[in-house]
Design a protein around this motif. Structure first.
Motif, PDB file in Angstrom:
ATOM      1  N   GLU A 178       0.820  -1.216   0.000  1.00 28.44           N
ATOM      2  CA  GLU A 178       0.000   0.000   0.000  1.00 28.44           C
ATOM      3  C   GLU A 178       0.853   1.266   0.000  1.00 28.44           C
ATOM      4  O   GLU A 178       0.452   2.303  -0.530  1.00 28.44           O
ATOM      5  CB  GLU A 178      -0.931   0.012   1.221  1.00 28.44           C
ATOM      6  CG  GLU A 178      -2.068  -0.993   1.153  1.00 28.44           C
ATOM      7  CD  GLU A 178      -1.672  -2.374   1.640  1.00 28.44           C
ATOM      8  OE1 GLU A 178      -2.569  -3.177   1.918  1.00 28.44           O
ATOM      9  OE2 GLU A 178      -0.458  -2.657   1.741  1.00 28.44           O
ATOM     10  N   THR A 184      -3.909  -4.564  -2.473  1.00 24.17           N
ATOM     11  CA  THR A 184      -3.676  -5.906  -1.929  1.00 24.17           C
ATOM     12  C   THR A 184      -4.511  -6.902  -2.741  1.00 24.17           C
ATOM     13  O   THR A 184      -5.516  -6.539  -3.356  1.00 24.17           O
ATOM     14  CB  THR A 184      -4.091  -5.991  -0.454  1.00 24.17           C
ATOM     15  OG1 THR A 184      -5.445  -5.532  -0.323  1.00 24.17           O
ATOM     16  CG2 THR A 184      -3.197  -5.134   0.422  1.00 24.17           C
ATOM     17  N   ALA A 259       6.086  -9.651   0.487  1.00 20.79           N
ATOM     18  CA  ALA A 259       4.796  -9.230  -0.056  1.00 20.79           C
ATOM     19  C   ALA A 259       4.656  -9.552  -1.542  1.00 20.79           C
ATOM     20  O   ALA A 259       3.579  -9.354  -2.117  1.00 20.79           O
ATOM     21  CB  ALA A 259       4.609  -7.725   0.168  1.00 20.79           C
TER      22      ALA A 259
END
Length: 369
Positions: A178, A184, A259
């Motif tokens: 973010e 996401t 991530a």
């Protein structure tokens, strides 16, 4: 336990050493450390910044061509050995470990001659000159790739992995994307060419920006600080895709890696240790400018097991990069399989393994070769 650590020259030798020290300090806080490096090397800044006791010697590496400088190097080596013996006598270590780079030569050699238990840690699939030389004198050779076994005495060699892997498994990718304006739940690829960046990778990525704009996946593209201004100026002339974020450098790399679904990168040993520890698939573009072409050999240890795809720099184009990105990110079955194979190669407890080798050597006491 009292441990002397030596490693220098490049981050690939220093970061595993620092990771090992941090992990041991966390689990065995009564351990004392002394780091021996060179003042001119990157280690003099990185080690001191970590508040680790640091001493230096003056040493240079051998030139591969015939040169009078090699005579000077031999003289510096002998002087360095004498200086190291004094440091070791004063510190009284239980064990000495070298993580690579020419500074390890006099440090580990001096320790071996003083009957102090010794280890060399080889991060790459093809060892450097210093570690090959030291392998004759040390008690143990710790390796990160099975392929490296062929270069060392079998009875001394133990597979431990890279301590950097033990650090990155603590990383959390929660909320990281973010910060770059990403959503996401959308597949994300990280593209980087090392701390300084790599022009051929930058050229391939910038040439692919129009194609990337039409993809459902998002791209975090790290140019390297040297190239960032040039890339930014180019981006000002076009409409940057909303699914692409461009950064000069990433400071929280472990969290970013955690991530991401796919990474495009060089094939340095530390990078591969991080990727496999986290089970991340990759497209590897080895640097052709390294000794013994070791990055390509590192990469093949992953590509042979289908954990990664290999692209040689000489073949790299924007079109080829897009083809491989699409082939992985738009095929869930293949992406999942690559993740499994990457995780299978990961050694997540590398620091613990290395500490266990040290503890075993100190129990035996003294040098065995």
């Amino acid at each position: 336990m009292k441990i002397v650590v030596s490693g220098g020259g490049t981050g690939g030798h220093i970061y595993p050493a620092l990771a090992l020290i941090r992990m041991i300090k966390m689990k065995h806080p009564d351990t004392s450390f002394l780091y021996i490096g060179t003042e001119k090397g990157l280690e003099s800044k990185l080690v001191v910044r970590e508040d680790i006791p640091f001493k230096s010697i003056d040493i240079t590496g051998f030139r591969r061509s015939v040169s009078f400088e090699n005579v000077k190097t031999i003289m510096r080596f002998l002087k360095g050995v004498n200086e190291c013996k004094k440091m070791l006598k004063e510190f009284q270590p239980d064990v000495v470990i070298g993580t690579g780079g020419y500074v390890c030569g006099p440090v580990v050699y001096a320790a071996a001659k003083m009957n102090i238990p010794t280890i060399v840690h080889e991060q790459n699939s093809v060892p450097g000159l210093t570690n090959k030389f030291l392998s004759k004198y040390v008690n143990k050779v710790a390796i990160c790739f099975e392929e490296a076994k062929a270069y060392f005495p079998e009875q001394k060699t133990v597979l431990t992995g890279n301590p950097r892997a033990s650090e990155v498994i603590e990383a959390s990718g929660v909320g990281v994307l973010e910060k770059y304006g990403f959503r996401t739940g959308r597949k994300t690829v990280l593209i980087f060419g090392g701390s300084r960046g790599a022009r051929p990778i930058n050229d391939a990525v910038t040439g692919a920006l129009k194609d990337l704009a039409s993809r459902q996946y998002q791209v975090l593209y790290v140019t390297g600080e040297v190239h960032y201004e040039q890339v930014s100026n180019m981006l000002n002339t076009i409409e940057k895709p909303e699914n692409v974020a461009v950064e000069p450098f990433i400071h929280n790399m472990p969290d970013v890696l955690a991530a991401c679904d796919l990474v495009v990168a060089r094939a340095g040993a530390t990078t591969l240790a991080e990727l496999t520890a986290l089970g991340i698939p990759s497209i590897l573009i080895p640097s052709p400018y390294v000794t013994n072409n070791h990055q390509e050999k590192n990469a093949r240890s992953l590509t042979d097991r289908e954990a990664a795809v290999l692209l040689l720099e000489k073949d790299l184009t924007s079109g080829l990069l897009m083809k491989e990105l699409d082939a992985i990110l738009m095929n869930d079955l293949r992406l999942s399989k690559m993740k499994e194979e990457s995780a299978r190669l990961g050694i997540r407890d590398a620091a613990d393994r290395l500490y266990a080798v040290m503890a075993e050597l100190t129990k035996k006491g003294g040098h065995s070769s």
